[in-house]
Design a protein around this motif. Structure first.
Motif, PDB file in Angstrom:
ATOM      1  N   SER A   1     -49.769  20.608 -14.737  1.00 33.29           N
ATOM      2  CA  SER A   1     -49.738  20.583 -13.330  1.00 33.29           C
ATOM      3  C   SER A   1     -50.479  21.699 -12.702  1.00 33.29           C
ATOM      4  O   SER A   1     -51.133  21.908 -11.675  1.00 33.29           O
ATOM      5  CB  SER A   1     -48.359  20.304 -12.413  1.00 33.29           C
TER       6      SER A   1
ATOM      7  N   ARG B   1     -42.442  27.454 -12.277  1.00 36.16           N
ATOM      8  CA  ARG B   1     -43.166  28.476 -13.006  1.00 36.16           C
ATOM      9  C   ARG B   1     -43.731  29.462 -11.671  1.00 36.16           C
ATOM     10  O   ARG B   1     -43.961  28.900 -10.622  1.00 36.16           O
ATOM     11  CB  ARG B   1     -44.558  28.105 -13.673  1.00 36.16           C
TER      12      ARG B   1
ATOM     13  N   TRP C   1     -46.490  30.402 -10.918  1.00 34.69           N
ATOM     14  CA  TRP C   1     -47.692  30.251 -10.156  1.00 34.69           C
ATOM     15  C   TRP C   1     -47.242  29.047  -9.067  1.00 34.69           C
ATOM     16  O   TRP C   1     -47.962  28.938  -8.259  1.00 34.69           O
ATOM     17  CB  TRP C   1     -48.689  29.922 -10.960  1.00 34.69           C
TER      18      TRP C   1
ATOM     19  N   SER D   1     -46.985  16.408 -10.610  1.00 36.50           N
ATOM     20  CA  SER D   1     -46.061  17.391 -10.043  1.00 36.50           C
ATOM     21  C   SER D   1     -44.903  16.704 -10.909  1.00 36.50           C
ATOM     22  O   SER D   1     -44.677  15.758 -11.554  1.00 36.50           O
ATOM     23  CB  SER D   1     -45.512  16.843  -8.677  1.00 36.50           C
ATOM     24  N   MET D   2     -43.899  17.652 -11.243  1.00 37.05           N
ATOM     25  CA  MET D   2     -42.612  17.407 -12.044  1.00 37.05           C
ATOM     26  C   MET D   2     -41.652  18.342 -11.600  1.00 37.05           C
ATOM     27  O   MET D   2     -41.627  19.291 -10.902  1.00 37.05           O
ATOM     28  CB  MET D   2     -43.187  17.748 -13.592  1.00 37.05           C
ATOM     29  N   GLN D   3     -40.421  17.864 -12.344  1.00 40.59           N
ATOM     30  CA  GLN D   3     -39.405  18.965 -12.189  1.00 40.59           C
ATOM     31  C   GLN D   3     -38.676  19.304 -13.661  1.00 40.59           C
ATOM     32  O   GLN D   3     -38.312  18.303 -14.145  1.00 40.59           O
ATOM     33  CB  GLN D   3     -38.251  18.442 -11.192  1.00 40.59           C
ATOM     34  N   SER D   4     -38.555  20.491 -13.938  1.00 40.12           N
ATOM     35  CA  SER D   4     -38.153  20.761 -15.232  1.00 40.12           C
ATOM     36  C   SER D   4     -36.808  20.640 -15.488  1.00 40.12           C
ATOM     37  O   SER D   4     -35.891  21.165 -14.362  1.00 40.12           O
ATOM     38  CB  SER D   4     -38.721  22.062 -15.795  1.00 40.12           C
TER      39      SER D   4
ATOM     40  N   ARG E   1     -40.611   7.786  -2.662  1.00 37.84           N
ATOM     41  CA  ARG E   1     -42.094   7.657  -2.686  1.00 37.84           C
ATOM     42  C   ARG E   1     -42.206   7.117  -0.796  1.00 37.84           C
ATOM     43  O   ARG E   1     -43.189   5.933  -0.860  1.00 37.84           O
ATOM     44  CB  ARG E   1     -42.377   6.462  -3.528  1.00 37.84           C
TER      45      ARG E   1
ATOM     46  N   ARG F   1     -39.702  26.911  -3.863  1.00 40.89           N
ATOM     47  CA  ARG F   1     -40.351  26.009  -4.367  1.00 40.89           C
ATOM     48  C   ARG F   1     -39.599  24.758  -4.082  1.00 40.89           C
ATOM     49  O   ARG F   1     -38.529  24.361  -4.135  1.00 40.89           O
ATOM     50  CB  ARG F   1     -40.354  26.197  -6.072  1.00 40.89           C
ATOM     51  N   TYR F   2     -40.637  23.651  -3.516  1.00 36.58           N
ATOM     52  CA  TYR F   2     -40.142  22.317  -3.300  1.00 36.58           C
ATOM     53  C   TYR F   2     -38.734  22.421  -2.234  1.00 36.58           C
ATOM     54  O   TYR F   2     -37.929  21.862  -2.319  1.00 36.58           O
ATOM     55  CB  TYR F   2     -39.640  21.487  -4.438  1.00 36.58           C
TER      56      TYR F   2
ATOM     57  N   SER G   1     -37.332  16.036 -15.438  1.00 28.01           N
ATOM     58  CA  SER G   1     -36.240  15.097 -14.947  1.00 28.01           C
ATOM     59  C   SER G   1     -36.832  14.203 -13.916  1.00 28.01           C
ATOM     60  O   SER G   1     -36.608  13.224 -13.900  1.00 28.01           O
ATOM     61  CB  SER G   1     -35.040  15.824 -14.158  1.00 28.01           C
ATOM     62  N   TRP G   2     -38.073  14.459 -13.538  1.00 28.96           N
ATOM     63  CA  TRP G   2     -39.086  13.704 -13.062  1.00 28.96           C
ATOM     64  C   TRP G   2     -40.437  14.249 -13.226  1.00 28.96           C
ATOM     65  O   TRP G   2     -40.607  15.351 -13.272  1.00 28.96           O
ATOM     66  CB  TRP G   2     -38.712  13.104 -11.546  1.00 28.96           C
TER      67      TRP G   2
ATOM     68  N   ARG H   1     -44.509  13.200 -12.190  1.00 27.10           N
ATOM     69  CA  ARG H   1     -45.335  12.088 -11.335  1.00 27.10           C
ATOM     70  C   ARG H   1     -46.868  12.470 -11.365  1.00 27.10           C
ATOM     71  O   ARG H   1     -46.977  13.611 -11.299  1.00 27.10           O
ATOM     72  CB  ARG H   1     -44.770  12.089  -9.953  1.00 27.10           C
TER      73      ARG H   1
ATOM     74  N   GLU I   1     -41.350   7.047 -16.017  1.00 27.29           N
ATOM     75  CA  GLU I   1     -40.995   5.966 -16.653  1.00 27.29           C
ATOM     76  C   GLU I   1     -42.233   5.026 -16.623  1.00 27.29           C
ATOM     77  O   GLU I   1     -42.568   4.005 -17.815  1.00 27.29           O
ATOM     78  CB  GLU I   1     -39.917   5.014 -16.055  1.00 27.29           C
TER      79      GLU I   1
ATOM     80  N   LEU J   1     -50.616   3.343  -2.781  1.00 22.35           N
ATOM     81  CA  LEU J   1     -49.058   3.967  -3.148  1.00 22.35           C
ATOM     82  C   LEU J   1     -48.874   3.395  -4.628  1.00 22.35           C
ATOM     83  O   LEU J   1     -47.904   4.251  -5.199  1.00 22.35           O
ATOM     84  CB  LEU J   1     -48.121   3.484  -2.268  1.00 22.35           C
ATOM     85  N   THR J   2     -49.074   2.268  -4.970  1.00 21.46           N
ATOM     86  CA  THR J   2     -48.760   1.708  -6.508  1.00 21.46           C
ATOM     87  C   THR J   2     -49.704   2.520  -7.572  1.00 21.46           C
ATOM     88  O   THR J   2     -49.227   2.518  -8.600  1.00 21.46           O
ATOM     89  CB  THR J   2     -49.046   0.144  -6.448  1.00 21.46           C
TER      90      THR J   2
ATOM     91  N   HIS K   1     -36.739  11.601  -8.970  1.00 22.59           N
ATOM     92  CA  HIS K   1     -38.111  12.018  -8.360  1.00 22.59           C
ATOM     93  C   HIS K   1     -37.960  11.868  -6.808  1.00 22.59           C
ATOM     94  O   HIS K   1     -37.123  10.963  -6.288  1.00 22.59           O
ATOM     95  CB  HIS K   1     -39.174  11.176  -8.748  1.00 22.59           C
TER      96      HIS K   1
ATOM     97  N   TYR L   1     -35.799  26.988 -15.613  1.00 20.43           N
ATOM     98  CA  TYR L   1     -36.361  25.672 -15.755  1.00 20.43           C
ATOM     99  C   TYR L   1     -36.767  25.088 -14.106  1.00 20.43           C
ATOM    100  O   TYR L   1     -36.786  23.993 -14.052  1.00 20.43           O
ATOM    101  CB  TYR L   1     -35.693  24.511 -16.431  1.00 20.43           C
TER     102      TYR L   1
ATOM    103  N   TYR M   1     -45.103  22.934 -16.828  1.00 20.86           N
ATOM    104  CA  TYR M   1     -46.099  23.020 -15.903  1.00 20.86           C
ATOM    105  C   TYR M   1     -47.383  23.444 -15.994  1.00 20.86           C
ATOM    106  O   TYR M   1     -48.020  23.790 -15.174  1.00 20.86           O
ATOM    107  CB  TYR M   1     -45.333  23.814 -14.814  1.00 20.86           C
TER     108      TYR M   1
ATOM    109  N   VAL N   1     -49.342   5.708  -7.567  1.00 21.74           N
ATOM    110  CA  VAL N   1     -48.444   6.657  -7.819  1.00 21.74           C
ATOM    111  C   VAL N   1     -47.685   6.401  -9.029  1.00 21.74           C
ATOM    112  O   VAL N   1     -46.711   5.418  -8.770  1.00 21.74           O
ATOM    113  CB  VAL N   1     -47.720   7.392  -6.662  1.00 21.74           C
ATOM    114  N   ALA N   2     -47.700   7.141 -10.220  1.00 21.62           N
ATOM    115  CA  ALA N   2     -47.063   6.820 -11.590  1.00 21.62           C
ATOM    116  C   ALA N   2     -46.008   7.618 -11.761  1.00 21.62           C
ATOM    117  O   ALA N   2     -45.940   8.916 -11.464  1.00 21.62           O
ATOM    118  CB  ALA N   2     -47.965   6.829 -12.448  1.00 21.62           C
ATOM    119  N   GLU N   3     -44.755   7.157 -11.803  1.00 25.40           N
ATOM    120  CA  GLU N   3     -43.762   8.070 -12.229  1.00 25.40           C
ATOM    121  C   GLU N   3     -43.575   8.311 -13.470  1.00 25.40           C
ATOM    122  O   GLU N   3     -44.085   7.564 -14.620  1.00 25.40           O
ATOM    123  CB  GLU N   3     -42.301   7.243 -11.682  1.00 25.40           C
TER     124      GLU N   3
END
Lengths: 166, 837, 419, 184
Positions: free
Chosen positions: D72, B213, B215, D81-84, B642, B238-239, D95-96, D98, D140, D133-134, B639, B210, D69, D136-138
């Motif tokens: 994305s 991916r 790609w 973007s996200m984190q699984s 920001r 990644r990241y 877990s996040w 965006r 939540e 910047l506002t 996350h 998890y 993913y 950018v949506a998370e």
């Protein structure tokens, strides 16, 4: 540690030692252990592995492959009911269903008295006496409900453990 | 060379090539599941069906089962073959779950690819899908049996190729189940390869579950640094986080596979405590400023005490660039050193080994697989360089005899002969073996004078144990008929004479048979490079520091506090310093103690780096990403912040070579630091072993470049081959510090996945000896060493040399109390502890 | 009925003893051959006799023996696995004349210079395994088995290997794997005759094949050839007749006897039954409609009709039997017994079975017919002969009884239901 | 070859077009204007129009997104973007997560790619902000408490993987194979 009786342990060890290749004894050893434990329990698999210098997985690969090695508990009599096409022609289904109903078990289950297990089976090679079944190495052919009742009754009365391949 | 036509294109291939391989040479990828070049043909999946239009075979057949033959005309696009392949896909998909989005193989799944390319989209089967319960298979491999397409690759690799038998196939028909007898960790240290082999998501990589991916991953060719073999990897980041490592094919080194240490050891690069910030004293400082301060203070010390007051200490895990630049810096500034090895004796052993390799003697892992007799001297392959064990198994599968002469209770996944002798007897065993390998009449004839003289000098002292002696002689007789013998020799716990002796015996075998190989194991991924750079002079920094001659020490990607066997002495010596400058990417004890600390990058970050493996092969590692603190750490699981920054958080570390180059420029007042090109020129002039570096091109680095000389630096026979090294004082035990697959190797010991599987620290004694001492396995014992007491759990073994005590250099054990060289222990120094509180 | 070669002197309820067997010329061939004729001569005689394997594939036995590799020891595996549905000839043969079987095995072993034989027998024949084990001892005592047989320098011994079931164990290479204690999957990578059991030259033959050898040696190959009624056939064949006939059983008839004569031998159709179809050679052959009742039961004539002699196990179906149901039953069997090694067999058979099940339950659709046809054809591209065997009855059904399938589809139920 | 056209006929045709155009204008001169008083009046947009993105929930109220993913991966402007991660019950989730709406071009490819129907575009298009910047949506901000356009679909019931329900308890699944079964 082994829970086998020492004499059986020795006998099996000798049997393995006498073979040109220990592995070729694996089925024979499984039959003997199956007879000793009633079925091929986890413990029996581990015993066989230790005797043959194999891993339990290697024994399990074989034990789960064959249909005459029972990895789950079975009754004293294992009834293999033929469901080959010839027996099917003679309404094999009803023999199987009749047995299950009569003994109050489902396929593969053990009857409440611990005496019987009913298993469907590949063609038994008794097609000239269809429908047929095999109980602990003995064939019974031309079956009908009355005959089955008589056989079960007889088996209940005189239990004998005659052959190794049940 | 049969010539055949595949899809209207002609190709000639060597005899014995399968049609599927011939097509691949033409660039035609015939779909397949069970076929794998390393495992060979099986014919189970029936996916590679093609139609043979003309020639000796006709009709639809499996291209993996048919050998290419003259006159064959093959069509891979014939409608009949295509329809059959479509059905095969449909059959394989009957029971496959609908879970690609939550499957970690999604995006890197052969089944996905073949399903899409085969055009199977609609499910016509209306029956129920078969399901299976899964098993826990340990910390590395995740099991999801519902996805299985029964291609047999995992079992074939696990049992046939790797030689472990705790994972296999159970049941029959479409109920067949791949797993273990009971849930539990897979025993093989090569288990991770079944993840690479699985064509779908049954076996997936657990630590990287998890995470991302395929790609989205930054992928690139890299190298394994967890032993000296130099296996090739594909790394994925990644990241800013290293996610995963897979095997990369290299024909001569690792083939298609790697060991689990190499696969999961990379996690040190993500260590949460990894120092990413330069530091002066306790204060964090920008790297440039810290570098400037370091240069200033080193300059001051040089001015005050002379250039010899500054010393440099490198290691065998740094890139050739870093090692070379350190050498340059020392030479340029007149500093002492650099020293690359933790002990002088180890340096001597490695240098002796490297000096005896040449193109005629050195063999690669692949060559080793083709040997017919292999002697392993003083090595425990599975523990020290696991891929060596896999190569030995392939040799054994092809009929080779494998003999291991080692005091440890060596286990190998193959048929082998183990002679448990103490390290002092290894030379003698090699002598006896090569004596027995030559029959009486051949003993004198045929050999060139030098070799004959050497042979004459071999003494025939017998081993103490007559049984061992007999086994050894029997092996020698077997060796008589062998044509391609190889001697594998370690440099870790053997006597100083042993590497040279192994080379002598290999040379004798070569003189005898015309062909023989020599294969050393070295301590560290760049030990070969370090040995070349170290030259002939001996540097003993520890002694110099003790004497007070050294006032400043620059430690580059090294942790002497972790690796120096006499820590007390080192600590005292370090107290004499005015300045300790540390450069590293590990959160080591030495890094923490440094007054000025400069963070460096790992092999995966920022710049290209080169390493030389134990057979003298220079290989390149490509940076995968720019580095920096992983987003998962920055955001602490949530996350990422920001905020917008100009710089990458934690992106300050730079390659060691670059920092050293800047340091060199700052110290010498040069306007520009030396470049990589300058360094290559310098190195090729510095040592003849590096002469090829000047003409190095990037394209040459695909398979690596052999830096071996045509003739070994030290080709002469050892002067007194018969001499037996000093015996231990009577009645004393020799303490051997050894490596384990997991838990002792420096980089891997910082990797969280490996920490989960490492064994407990322990002391290993012969069963009989332990009984004599009244000790039982599992008990806690106190071991009185020259530097103090170590408390450790006792293990016993029957198949080990009787006169030794074996202790792994475990990361969780404070073993650094022994001093240099062999350690003799009176048995009464091992004491039983009353049960710990 | 014709000349009895294999079931000569058959007793209704007991096997022939050694003495009885010897009275009718038993072991004469062995005594005339061992030490007196070369193995090569024996191989030539068997080759000349035209004896073809009785296990199903019909490969000429002499030819197979001529392939035997150079190495030693060599193994002979008399195959009594006999898991083919409808087949019970080997059980009858062993039960009628165990010593004929033994003599055949010993002679064959001599012909290929085998040192050891492994009598591979299925678990349901435990009684027969015990019988053979007992008679083995008798033969050994009589000097026909063991070291230096009949004073010659030929030594051969036979052990009984009890299988633990599974149809695939009848396949030669799978059988060898089974004996070696490995998973019994077929293996086409090696030739049994070069590297079979324990990597040594190995011959696997059906016991009925081997049992023909003594008579061939005693009476000559031409006599054996002359026994057959078909043009290229040789010898007699044990035909197991079962199903809707008056006297089901095992009959020895000349090779090439027409089907209807065998049916007559078995007492004809049972009362009230009409011949609707028959399987000529076990479950892995195709259904044949009555128009083929004149077909000669031999390898070649049946091959010309697109079918196979298989094991010669004839199963007779009458007008009240649903052939879709019968095929479903056969596919149930094959699906269950598939060893799971290759994809078509492991996954394709369950798919075919599922389609047949839906047809039988009245959920069939027109598009099932081409799917069944395609899949059954593709079964011939599986790894071993198991899947082609399983596809044969399906193809027979599709070829000769498509109308019955369509009835199932149009009536949305099995037309035989309730009959 | 095209037939030669008569010049007069062409002129006549052109004139006709002109007249028709003026006629349309003329007619509209007498119609009521249909100007909508936005933002006082919000015109109802079709349900399938594509604007602001939401993350929906399945009928059980759990997050639908399994963080595979695919959205994305397919996004042409890389604004997702996200984190699984894995929940304790084995369920995969983000877990996040965006979405940078400043970049989003509302193409709807993410919605098309989504195998669980989690990510959906809504007709809600008023997303203008003064501070970029506002935009950018998370997660939540994106997560809603309904199923969006298809309220019944539950990915895990089809997936055949243990996270929700045991082995063999999903749609079209047989009970797990018993490895030790005595049944042939």
């Amino acid at each position: 540690m082994s829970t086998l009786p020492p004499e059986l342990q020795t006998e099996l060890a000798q049997q393995v030692a006498a073979a040109d290749h220990p592995r070729e004894q694996v089925i024979n050893i499984m039959y003997v252990l199956q007879k000793h434990y009633g079925y091929m329990s986890d413990e029996a698999v581990e015993e066989a592995a230790a005797l043959l210098d194999m891993t339990p997985l290697e024994v399990e690969e074989l034990a789960t492959f064959y249909d005459f090695i029972y990895r789950e508990a079975v009754g004293k009599f294992v009834i293999h009911v033929c469901d080959g096409v010839v027996c099917w022609m003679f309404h094999e289904g009803s023999v199987f269903d009749y047995l299950c109903e009569k003994l109050g078990v489902c396929a593969g289950g053990v009857s409440a008295d611990g005496m019987f297990t009913v298993l469907p089976s590949a063609c038994l090679g008794f097609c000239d006496h269809a429908p047929a079944m095999l109980i602990n190495g003995v064939f019974y052919g031309h079956l009908n409900p009355e005959k089955i009742d008589a056989i079960l009754e007889k088996l209940r009365r005189e239990y004998c453990d005659l052959v190794i391949c049940r | 060379m049969p010539t055949l036509r595949i899809d209207q294109r002609e190709i000639s291939v060597p005899q014995g090539t399968k049609v599927i391989e011939a097509a691949e040479k033409l660039g035609i990828m015939i779909p397949r599941f069970c076929y794998h070049p390393a495992l060979g043909s099986l014919g189970a999946c029936r996916m590679c069906a093609v139609k043979f239009m003309e020639g000796p075979v006709k009709g639809v057949e499996m291209s993996c089962m048919v050998e290419a033959a003259d006159g064959m005309v093959v069509s891979t696009t014939d409608p009949e073959a295509m329809e059959f392949r479509r059905y095969v896909i449909e059959w394989l998909m009957l029971n496959h779950p609908h879970d690609c989005p939550i499957c970690d193989a999604g995006g890197q799944c052969l089944l996905q690819d073949e399903t899409v390319s085969g055009g199977h989209g609609l499910r016509r089967y209306q029956g129920l899908k078969r399901t299976f319960e899964d098993q826990y298979l340990g910390e590395f491999v995740q099991h999801e049996m519902n996805r299985c397409i029964h291609c047999w690759r995992c079992r074939r690799f696990y049992q046939e190729f790797a030689g472990y038998f705790d994972y296999g196939a159970m049941q029959i028909g479409n109920r067949m189940y791949f797993g273990r007898f009971a849930p539990g960790p897979l025993e093989s240290p090569f288990a991770g390869n079944i993840i690479d082999l699985c064509p779908t998501g049954v076996l997936t990589d657990k630590p990287s579950r998890y995470k991302g991916r395929r790609w989205d991953l930054q992928r690139g060719p890299s190298l394994c640094l967890h032993c000296s073999l130099g296996c090739n990897l594909v790394g994925s980041a990644r990241y800013r986080e290293m996610i995963r490592v897979e095997a990369r094919f290299h024909g001569a080194v690792n083939g298609y596979f790697i060991c689990d240490r190499g696969r999961y050891g990379f996690a040190y690069a993500n260590h949460p405590d990894r120092p990413r910030q330069a530091r002066v004293g306790e204060e964090a400082a920008p790297l440039d400023q810290a570098l400037k301060t370091a240069a200033q203070r080193l300059g001051q010390i040089r001015e005050r005490y002379g250039p010899g007051a500054v010393a440099a200490w490198g290691s065998t895990r740094s890139s050739l660039e870093t090692l070379g630049m350190l050498q340059w810096l020392c030479q340029d500034q007149g500093w002492r050193g650099p020293q690359f090895f933790p002990q002088a004796s180890l340096a001597r052993r490695v240098k002796a080994a490297v000096a005896r390799l040449d193109t005629g003697m050195a063999v690669s892992l692949r060559d080793l697989e083709n040997a017919d007799f292999i002697v392993v001297a003083g090595a425990d392959p599975v523990q020290e360089a696991p891929m060596l064990a896999l190569a030995l198994r392939q040799a054994a599968r092809r009929g080779a005899t494998v003999a291991v002469i080692d005091p440890r209770p060596v286990f190998l996944p193959l048929e082998y002969e183990h002679l448990p002798v103490s390290p002092g007897d290894i030379d003698l065993c090699l002598n006896l073996l090569s004596q027995a390998a030559r029959s009486e009449e051949a003993a004198t004839g045929k050999l060139e004078p030098d070799a004959a003289r050497f042979y004459g000098l071999l003494t025939s002292t017998n081993l103490e144990d007559p049984l061992l002696q007999e086994r050894l002689l029997a092996l020698g007789r077997k060796l008589q008929d062998c044509l391609r013998p190889v001697i594998v020799c370690n440099t870790d716990m053997v006597r100083e004479t042993t590497p040279a002796r192994a080379a002598d015996q290999a040379r004798l075998l070569q003189a005898d048979k015309g062909q023989a190989g020599l294969f050393y194991l070295l301590p560290g991924p760049n030990a070969y490079g370090a040995a070349l750079l170290a030259g002939r002079e001996e540097v003993d920094l520890l002694a110099a520091m003790e004497q007070g001659g050294v006032k400043a020490l620059v430690v580059v990607e090294n942790d002497p506090l972790g690796s120096c066997p006499d820590q007390e002495r080192l600590l005292r010596a370090l107290d004499n310093l005015e300045l300790l400058v540390g450069l590293d990417y590990l959160p080591s004890a030495t890094a923490a103690r440094s007054q000025i600390f400069l963070p460096t990058t790992t092999v995966f970050e920022k710049e290209f780096s080169h390493f030389i493996n134990q057979e003298g092969r220079l290989q390149q590692a490509v940076p995968l990403h720019q580095g920096g603190t992983p987003i998962i750490q920055v955001g602490q699981g949530s996350h990422p912040p920001r905020t917008f920054l100009d710089a990458i958080p934690g992106g300050e570390p730079r390659p060691g070579a670059g920092i050293l180059a800047d340091l060199a420029a700052a110290l010498s007042g040069e306007p520009a630091p030396p470049t990589a090109g300058d360094l290559w020129d310098y190195l090729s002039g510095e040592h003849e072993g590096f002469s090829q570096l000047a003409s190095l091109t990037a394209s040459a680095l695909g398979e690596g470049v052999h830096l071996l000389p045509a003739e070994a630096q030290e080709p002469a026979w050892s002067p007194e081959p018969g001499e037996k090294p000093p015996e231990p004082p009577a009645g004393q035990l020799e303490l051997l510090l050894v490596d384990q697959t997991f838990g002792t190797e420096e980089l891997g010991s910082y990797a969280a996945p490996l920490q989960k599987v490492e064994e407990e620290p322990h002391l290993l004694l012969h069963t009989d000896l332990a009984a004599d001492l009244g000790l039982a396995p599992g008990e806690q014992v106190a071991l009185l060493l020259p530097g103090g007491e170590v408390t450790v759990r006792l293990q016993t073994a029957q198949n080990m040399a009787p006169g030794v005590a074996i202790m792994p250099r475990h990361r969780r054990l404070h073993w650094q109390k022994t001093g240099d060289g062999p350690v003799w222990l009176p048995p009464e120094n091992i004491k039983k502890l009353s049960e710990p509180l | 009925m014709g000349e009895q070669v294999l079931l000569l002197n058959r007793q209704p309820d007991r096997p022939l003893s050694l003495e009885e067997y010897r009275q009718s010329g038993g072991y004469e061939a062995l005594m005339a051959a061992v030490g007196k004729r070369t193995p090569e001569e024996l191989r030539q005689l068997v080759l000349a006799s035209g004896l073809r394997g009785r296990g199903g594939a019909g490969f000429p036995a002499g030819k197979k023996w001529s392939f035997i590799g150079k190495g030693h020891p060599r193994y002979l595996i008399p195959n009594t696995d006999e898991m083919e549905p409808g087949t019970f000839k080997d059980r009858v043969l062993v039960n009628v004349n165990p010593h004929l079987v033994l003599e055949g095995i010993i002679l064959s072993a001599y012909a290929i210079s085998a040192a050891k034989g492994i009598f591979f027998i299925r678990p349901s024949y435990e009684m027969d395994a015990e019988l053979i084990e007992r008679e083995l001892g008798v033969a050994r005592e009589a000097g026909f088995l063991g070291e230096n047989i009949l004073g010659s320098d030929f030594s051969f011994d036979l052990v009984v290997h009890r299988s633990a079931g599974r149809y695939i164990c009848g396949e030669a290479s799978a059988q060898v794997n089974a004996i070696m204690g490995r998973r019994p999957h077929p293996n086409k990578e090696v030739h049994m005759t070069d590297a079979g059991l324990w990597g040594k030259p190995t011959i696997v033959n059906n016991v009925e094949t081997l049992a023909c050898v003594p008579a061939i040696l005693r009476k000559g190959p031409d006599w054996f050839k002359g026994l057959a009624r078909s043009k290229d056939g040789a010898g007699t064949k044990l035909f197991c007749v079962s199903g809707r006939v008056n006297r089901p059983g095992c009959y020895e008839m000349p090779m090439g006897t027409p089907f209807n004569e065998i049916l007559d031998e078995a007492g004809g159709m049972s009362p009230g039954s009409e011949l609707k179809a028959f399987l000529p050679g076990g479950a892995s052959t195709s259904f044949m409609p009555p128009k083929f009742s004149q077909v000669q039961m031999d390898f070649e004539p049946l091959k010309e009709t697109g079918n196979r002699l298989g094991t010669g196990a004839i199963m007779v179906f009458d007008q009240n039997t649903c052939l879709v149901g019968a095929t479903l039953n056969l596919l149930d069997y094959f699906t269950r017994e598939s060893c799971g090694f290759c994809t078509p067999c492991r996954e394709g058979l369950p798919f075919i079975r599922d389609l047949l099940l839906r047809l039988e339950h009245g959920e069939g659709k027109e598009e099932f017919i081409p799917m069944l046809k395609q899949m059954a054809h593709h079964m011939f591209k599986a790894y071993c002969a198991f899947a082609p065997g399983a596809a044969s009855p399906v193809l027979g059904l599709l070829h000769h009884f498509e109308a019955e399938i369509r009835e199932h589809i149009s009536q949305r139920q099995c037309p035989f239901k309730g009959k | 070859m095209e037939p030669r056209r008569n010049f007069l006929a062409a002129a006549w045709e052109g004139l006709g077009e002109l007249v028709r155009g003026f006629a349309t204008t003329f007619i509209h001169l007498f119609r009521r204007p249909i100007t909508e008083a936005y933002p006082e009046y919000h015109r109802p947009l079709p349900e399938r129009s594509r604007a602001r993105i939401i993350l929906t929930r399945d009928p059980d109220g759990d997050e639908r997104c399994v963080a595979c993913y695919l959205c994305s991966g397919v996004c042409p402007v890389s604004c997702i973007s996200m984190q699984s991660s894995q929940r304790e019950d084995g369920r995969r989730f983000a877990s996040w997560f965006r979405i940078n709406f400043a970049r989003c071009i509302y193409c709807g490819l993410c919605e098309e790619a989504c195998p669980t129907l989690a990510i959906q575009l809504t007709p809600h298009f008023e997303t203008c902000q003064y501070d970029i910047l506002t935009l950018v949506a998370e997660k939540e901000d994106l997560l809603v408490d309904h199923g969006g356009k298809n309220r019944d679909y539950n990915f895990y019931r089809h997936a055949g993987v243990t996270a929700v329900g045991g082995k063999g308890e999903h749609l079209q699944e047989a009970k797990p194979v018993n490895r030790r079964s005595n049944l042939p």
